[in-house]
Structure formats: structure tokens, C-alpha cells
Design a protein around this motif. Structure first.
Motif: not given
Length: 381
Positions: A41-68
């Protein structure tokens, strides 16, 4: 690449100044919790976000952010579907909070975060309407957009969701005729909302017109034809189609019907350019950004395209409205070669729904495995 705060000299700032809202086509809990989203937002003028099932599948498949959260959901014995609902709406609600300042500063135009109705409901208007209302209520943020696909059945769902005062991101638009129907569905929804006494000013909508996928399908057909004339038209259909969509937007919102609703407080439904990452590596990586600059539009970009635009995008002002004749010429030339526009767009809509269904299946599998792993780890203690 220099990582500095954007200034009026940066291409993304120039794009914003030209009337294009930059939205990121990605979201993950890691982006939310590490400050990565705030940085864009601060450095790339981003003013919104879109999501879809592909994006959530990728996010959940990596890292530990969702473990808890997964452990909590597993301990509560929730279903896979309910777990997906909880996880994705939490991310969207948190992202909505991050964008709230942008939302306020833009008078509700930007600062928007989109979440999609389950793609398996794409041909079920009633279930889509019910799910849209459920998602909006769960996220419970004024800047959420509910994504509804522009199938024939989706048109009714768009109308009824707008009529309920819920803001909508219409997705998977490929043809100009379907886009015309989408605008009609939006205006009909506004008329119903007005009759019900709902404040029209609080309802926003974008119409997501897909770009690169049109080139992928058309170019495949042009390659099969193989003549010099056919090959010379490669990588031109997507931009031409989108430019004519903008012309249609200008025409439809200049009608007495649309102007009466705007006078009553309604917002125009902005065109949104989706699928703007290039698929052909021989093309400029900012092609679907620099060639689709026009006022009152949105370009939702994968991060790779966003960074390419920031690094070397050449923003020269409006590249759409002076090119309608050329765009019509491209589509006419394609028709002359036997490339069937209606078949191309029908194929893309069908494939688009199928791809999102496959991604939804991957999301279900990812969450199923995570819940089972969490249950197993607890049982082993």
C-alpha cells in the motif's frame, strides 16, 4: 530493483494518477501478519486485493501461518467446508481492516477486498445468492466485495445480491455481450435496492473482464491457421476485447437509465482488468497494464506483474479510448480468418469455471490434510 517509497515519478504512481486503481491479485495470512500488505500500500500504490480459490489453496499449502487456527478448528471437530469458510473469511476481514484507511480516503471506491462464492455454485443462482449473503455477513466489513461469476445463472445472483445492498465483484467476464448483460444485472439490482429504500451510495461493483486468457485461446487458433496474416494477429485479441469493453462501459453508463441511478446516489460499475499477467514469455511483462490505461478502471495484478510495472512500466496516459477503431479492426480481422469470437468466449467461460472448481478441490484437499494432521498430532500427545 530499488525498494523505495513510491513518488509521483514511479510508474505505479503514474498509473494511479491516470485513473487506474491498482489491486493485488493475491492474499495470504503471511502477507497480513508480516506487514507485507501494508508495505505494498505504502510503496506500490496498491489500493485493493482480489482472491480466488487458487490463491487460498496456494497460501494454505505453504508456511505455518495457518497452523494455530487449523489446530483450533480440528479440535472443535468442524467440517472441511466450515474450516475453509472460517479461514478465508478471517483473512479477508483482516485484510479489509488493513485497507480501511484507503477505503475511507477514497470515499468507499477503493480499499476493497474480494472473496469468491464457491465455484461449484456457478450455475445455481439461488445457492449463490445465499452464499453471497452469508460471506458478506461473516466478513462484516463495509469494504468487502463478493465475487460472483458472470455465468447466465450468475446474472440473477448479481441482481439479487446488489438488491440486498451487498457490493459485488463480477468475475469471469470474457464476451462483450455477456458484459452488457452484467451491466444490466447491476442496474436492475440498483433499481431494486432503491425501491427497497437502501442507500445506493454504499453499493459498489466492479466488472472483471479477463484479458490474457483471451490471447491464449485466440493465439492457439491463429497458430493452427498458420498463415502470415493469422500470425500477425497474435497477442492482439485480449487488449482489443478489453478496449471495446471500456467503450461499452462508457456507452451503458451514459444512458438515461444509468444516469438516473447515479443521480440518486449510485456508483458506476467500474471495469476491472483481470488475468493481467502475461502467459507468453515473448511479450512485454507489463503489456496488459500499459495498454489498458483508462480513467475509472481497476487493474488487479499478480505480484510479479506489479513489480514489473513499478520497475519499468511506461505509463503514457489513456491508451484505450483513442483505439476503439483499431480494436474493432482486430476483431473483424479475426472473424475474417474464421476465428469464432462467440466460441472463444464460451470456451473460456466454461474453462474458467472448471479451473476454479479444480482449485476449490485442491483447497478442500489441502484443508482436509491439515485438519487430519492436526488431529493426529493432538492424538499422539
Amino acid at each position: 530493483m530499488t525498494d523505495t517509497t513510491s513518488t509521483t515519478a514511479s510508474p505505479t504512481a503514474a498509473l494511479s494518477a491516470a485513473g487506474v486503481s491498482i489491486w493485488l491479485d493475491d492474499l495470504s495470512r503471511e502477507r497480513i501478519t508480516t506487514g507485507g500488505l501494508q508495505k505494498l500500500i505504502a510503496e506500490r500504490n496498491v489500493v485493493g486485493v482480489t482472491t480466488n480459490p487458487t490463491i487460498f489453496a496456494a497460501a494454505l499449502a505453504k508456511g505455518e501461518a495457518y497452523d494455530a487456527q487449523v489446530k483450533e478448528l480440528a479440535a472443535a471437530g468442524v467440517s472441511v467446508e466450515d474450516a475453509i469458510f472460517e479461514i478465508t473469511t478471517d483473512d479477508v476481514a483482516d485484510a479489509s481492516d488493513i485497507f480501511h484507511e484507503v477505503f475511507e480516503a477514497s470515499n468507499g471506491v477503493d480499499g476493497r477486498v474480494s472473496i469468491e462464492v464457491e465455484p461449484g455454485l456457478a450455475h445455481d443462482a439461488k445457492a449463490t445468492i445465499e452464499t453471497a449473503k452469508k460471506l458478506a455477513a461473516k466478513v462484516d466489513k463495509p469494504n468487502v466485495l463478493i465475487k460472483i461469476p458472470a455465468t447466465v445463472e450468475g446474472l440473477e445472483a448479481i441482481t439479487e445480491t446488489i438488491a440486498a445492498g451487498i457490493s459485488v465483484n463480477v468475475t469471469l467476464i470474457f464476451s462483450l455481450e455477456r458484459y452488457r448483460q452484467v451491466i444490466d444485472a447491476y442496474l436492475t439490482g440498483l433499481e431494486k435496492a432503491k425501491a427497497a429504500g437502501i442507500d445506493l451510495a454504499g453499493i459498489q461493483s466492479v466488472a472483471s473482464f479477463f484479458v490474457s486468457r483471451v490471447d491464449t485461446e485466440v493465439d492457439k487458433r491463429l497458430t493452427a491457421i498458420g498463415t502470415d496474416e493469422a500470425l500477425a494477429l497474435k497477442s492482439k485479441a485480449g487488449i482489443a476485447n478489453a478496449r471495446l469493453a471500456y467503450e461499452l462501459y462508457e456507452q451503458e453508463f451514459a444512458t438515461d437509465r444509468a444516469k438516473a441511478l447515479v443521480a440518486a446516489g449510485a456508483n458506476e460499475q467500474r471495469p476491472l482488468w483481470a488475468s493481467t499477467g502475461v502467459k507468453d514469455p515473448s511479450l512485454p511483462d507489463t503489456l496488459y497494464v500499459t495498454e489498458l490505461v483508462a480513467p475509472n478502471t481497476v487493474n488487479t495484478m499478480p505480484e510479479k506483474t506489479l513489480e514489473a510495472t513499478f520497475d519499468h512500466g511506461e505509463i503514457t496516459g489513456d491508451t484505450v479510448t483513442a483505439n476503439y477503431a483499431d480494436a474493432k479492426g482486430v476483431l473483424d480481422a479475426l472473424a475474417g480468418l474464421g476465428v469464432d469470437y462467440d466460441d472463444v468466449t464460451a470456451t473460456l467461460e466454461r474453462e474458467g469455471v472448471d479451473k476454479f472448481n479444480v482449485s476449490w478441490g485442491e483447497l478442500v484437499e489441502t484443508v482436509t490434510n491439515a485438519l487430519e494432521a492436526a488431529t493426529g498430532s493432538e492424538a499422539a500427545k
